[in-house]
Design an enzyme around this catalytic site. Structure first.
Site, PDB file in Angstrom:
ATOM      1  N   ASP A  25       0.835  -1.205   0.000  1.00 14.61           N
ATOM      2  CA  ASP A  25       0.000   0.000   0.000  1.00 14.61           C
ATOM      3  C   ASP A  25       0.869   1.254   0.000  1.00 14.61           C
ATOM      4  OD1 ASP A  25      -2.302   1.477   0.029  1.00 14.61           O
ATOM      5  OD2 ASP A  25      -2.707   1.223   2.160  1.00 14.61           O
ATOM      6  N   GLY A  26       0.333   2.306  -0.580  1.00 16.33           N
ATOM      7  CA  GLY A  26       0.998   3.614  -0.503  1.00 16.33           C
ATOM      8  C   GLY A  26       1.586   4.096  -1.818  1.00 16.33           C
ATOM      9  N   ARG A  29       0.146   7.613  -2.608  1.00 18.07           N
ATOM     10  CA  ARG A  29       0.707   8.689  -1.778  1.00 18.07           C
ATOM     11  C   ARG A  29       2.159   8.982  -2.148  1.00 18.07           C
ATOM     12  NH1 ARG A  29      -1.089   5.835   3.432  1.00 18.07           N
ATOM     13  NH2 ARG A  29      -1.808   4.376   1.832  1.00 18.07           N
ATOM     14  N   HIS A  42       2.700   3.211  -8.949  1.00 16.61           N
ATOM     15  CA  HIS A  42       2.589   1.758  -9.138  1.00 16.61           C
ATOM     16  C   HIS A  42       3.827   1.224  -9.860  1.00 16.61           C
ATOM     17  CE1 HIS A  42      -1.404   2.051  -7.625  1.00 16.61           C
ATOM     18  NE2 HIS A  42      -1.908   2.635  -8.683  1.00 16.61           N
ATOM     19  N   SER A  70      -7.068  -5.710  -5.821  1.00 13.00           N
ATOM     20  CA  SER A  70      -8.231  -6.275  -5.126  1.00 13.00           C
ATOM     21  C   SER A  70      -9.472  -6.183  -6.011  1.00 13.00           C
ATOM     22  CB  SER A  70      -8.486  -5.521  -3.815  1.00 13.00           C
ATOM     23  OG  SER A  70      -8.998  -4.237  -4.096  1.00 13.00           O
ATOM     24  N   TRP A  74     -11.235  -2.651  -8.979  1.00  5.94           N
ATOM     25  CA  TRP A  74     -11.891  -2.469 -10.286  1.00  5.94           C
ATOM     26  C   TRP A  74     -12.665  -1.162 -10.308  1.00  5.94           C
ATOM     27  CZ3 TRP A  74     -10.171  -5.146 -14.160  1.00  5.94           C
ATOM     28  CH2 TRP A  74      -9.774  -6.478 -14.008  1.00  5.94           C
ATOM     29  N   LEU A 136      10.866 -20.958  -4.094  1.00  4.91           N
ATOM     30  CA  LEU A 136       9.936 -19.991  -3.484  1.00  4.91           C
ATOM     31  C   LEU A 136       8.645 -20.011  -4.289  1.00  4.91           C
ATOM     32  CD1 LEU A 136       9.340 -17.412  -1.653  1.00  4.91           C
ATOM     33  CD2 LEU A 136      10.216 -16.068  -3.567  1.00  4.91           C
ATOM     34  N   ARG A 193       1.697  -5.008   6.235  1.00 10.02           N
ATOM     35  CA  ARG A 193       1.021  -3.964   5.441  1.00 10.02           C
ATOM     36  C   ARG A 193       1.900  -2.723   5.467  1.00 10.02           C
ATOM     37  NH1 ARG A 193      -5.045  -2.438   4.486  1.00 10.02           N
ATOM     38  NH2 ARG A 193      -4.713  -0.696   3.100  1.00 10.02           N
ATOM     39  N   GLU A 212       0.989 -13.238  12.431  1.00 13.12           N
ATOM     40  CA  GLU A 212       1.503 -12.090  13.163  1.00 13.12           C
ATOM     41  C   GLU A 212       1.394 -10.875  12.240  1.00 13.12           C
ATOM     42  OE1 GLU A 212       2.570 -11.886  16.300  1.00 13.12           O
ATOM     43  OE2 GLU A 212       2.070 -14.009  16.569  1.00 13.12           O
TER      44      GLU A 212
HETATM   45  C1  FPP Z   1      -1.907   0.164  -3.328  1.00 10.78           C
HETATM   46  O1  FPP Z   1      -1.477   1.502  -3.374  1.00 10.78           O
HETATM   47  C2  FPP Z   1      -1.325  -0.608  -4.411  1.00 10.78           C
HETATM   48  C3  FPP Z   1      -2.020  -1.147  -5.445  1.00 10.78           C
HETATM   49  C4  FPP Z   1      -3.484  -1.003  -5.591  1.00 10.78           C
HETATM   50  C5  FPP Z   1      -1.357  -1.872  -6.537  1.00 10.78           C
HETATM   51  C6  FPP Z   1      -0.129  -2.661  -6.206  1.00 10.78           C
HETATM   52  C7  FPP Z   1       0.650  -2.811  -7.462  1.00 10.78           C
HETATM   53  C8  FPP Z   1       1.988  -2.822  -7.570  1.00 10.78           C
HETATM   54  C9  FPP Z   1       2.893  -2.769  -6.429  1.00 10.78           C
HETATM   55  C10 FPP Z   1       2.673  -2.822  -8.915  1.00 10.78           C
HETATM   56  C11 FPP Z   1       2.491  -4.005  -9.740  1.00 10.78           C
HETATM   57  C12 FPP Z   1       2.702  -5.274  -9.031  1.00 10.78           C
HETATM   58  C13 FPP Z   1       2.943  -6.424  -9.669  1.00 10.78           C
HETATM   59  C14 FPP Z   1       3.006  -7.683  -8.921  1.00 10.78           C
HETATM   60  C15 FPP Z   1       3.149  -6.448 -11.107  1.00 10.78           C
HETATM   61  P1  FPP Z   1      -2.571   2.658  -3.466  1.00 10.78           P
HETATM   62  O2  FPP Z   1      -2.735   3.024  -4.886  1.00 10.78           O
HETATM   63  O3  FPP Z   1      -3.820   2.230  -2.776  1.00 10.78           O
HETATM   64  O4  FPP Z   1      -1.839   3.800  -2.668  1.00 10.78           O
HETATM   65  P2  FPP Z   1      -2.523   4.975  -1.808  1.00 10.78           P
HETATM   66  O5  FPP Z   1      -3.284   4.306  -0.682  1.00 10.78           O
HETATM   67  O6  FPP Z   1      -1.351   5.756  -1.326  1.00 10.78           O
HETATM   68  O7  FPP Z   1      -3.401   5.722  -2.746  1.00 10.78           O
END
Ligand code: FPP
Length: 247
Positions: A25-26, A29, A42, A70, A74, A136, A193, A212
């Site tokens: 996450d993040g 931001r 991303h 998630s 979408w 892995l 997280r 954990e």
């Molecule tokens: C959450 O950050 C992250 C996602 C919704 C996408 C995760 C994707 C990647 C790390 C890149 C691609 C990964 C692979 C495996 C190819 P957010 O957008 O919710 O951030 P925010 O809460 O700061 O807005």
């Protein structure tokens, strides 16, 4: 502390989590802090995926589960959804050979019927290409929701009962967990997280019953193998009792 020192500490401490799950996450931001469009957050997060996979290999983790997209995602603006799908395809194209050579078995888990055909077939090819690996297991959760996964398992059980393949009295925890995407994996020992949020957000609801939890303030694009090693070190100091009293 540097990654190598942290890794040495992990080895001295002993028990490494067999299965680590991460809510990445993040990204948004991270991009906003730099006045960049969200998709660039991303994109930068993709580098963290690579680093954390390598860190997991170094530490000797068996299973790494990453929440990449998630079911709720979408509902993001179509341009962001398209950018995430394109990144997934790019990740597969770019990393496929290294993942295969490094002994990583990749699985893509979730409601893949909603993926664009190009992304779905790229994912299928990566899964097939790495199926024989065993160093892995990398579970990429895409178009995934924990409640939807439980509904899917419940429907499966209902059909098996209706068709006489399963006795209702035989419906137990094993019957349910064997119908989850993770049926052949141990439950996560450690759930990380990033970005300081304190939520599970519908990730691996059943499987994380005794995980954990480790909440890191670091935004995902800044999360590196050192941060992963710090989380493992913290895990090694936890007292896991699974509802029992200490021996
Ligand atoms: C959450 O950050 C992250 C996602 C919704 C996408 C995760 C994707 C990647 C790390 C890149 C691609 C990964 C692979 C495996 C190819 P957010 O957008 O919710 O951030 P925010 O809460 O700061 O807005």
């Amino acid at each position: 502390m540097k990654a190598a020192e942290l890794l040495a500490k992990i080895r001295v401490n002993g028990t490494v989590p067999r299965h680590i799950a991460i809510i990445m996450d993040g990204n948004g931001r991270w991009a906003r802090e730099r006045n960049l469009p969200r998709p660039l957050g991303h994109r930068s997060g993709m580098k963290s995926v690579r680093d954390v996979v390598e860190g997991s290999l170094e530490a000797g983790v068996d299973v790494l589960s990453l929440f990449a997209f998630s079911q709720e995602n979408w509902q993001r603006p179509p341009a962001e959804v398209r950018a995430l799908m394109a990144l997934l395809q790019e990740f597969i194209a770019r990393e496929s050979e290294d993942l295969r050579a490094q002994g990583v078995r990749v699985r893509v888990l979730g409601d893949l019927s909603r993926l664009a055909p190009g992304a779905a077939s790229a994912a299928e090819q990566l899964v097939a290409r790495t199926a024989e690996n065993s160093r892995l297991t990398l579970n990429l959760f895409i178009s995934y929701g924990g409640r939807a996964e439980l509904v899917r398992a419940a429907r499966w059980i209902a059909r098996d009962v209706r068709d006489g393949r399963l006795d209702p009295d035989a419906v137990d925890e094993e019957a349910l967990s064997s119908r989850l995407y993770t049926s052949d994996c141990p439950d996560p020992d450690l759930l990380i997280r990033t970005s300081g949020e304190q939520r599970i957000s519908n990730f691996l609801l059943w499987q994380s019953a005794y995980a954990e939890l480790y909440m890191s303030p670091v935004l995902w694009p800044d999360f590196s193998r050192s941060d992963l090693f710090e989380a493992i070190t913290a895990y090694q100091h936890r007292d896991r009792r699974f509802g029992r009293v200490p021996a």
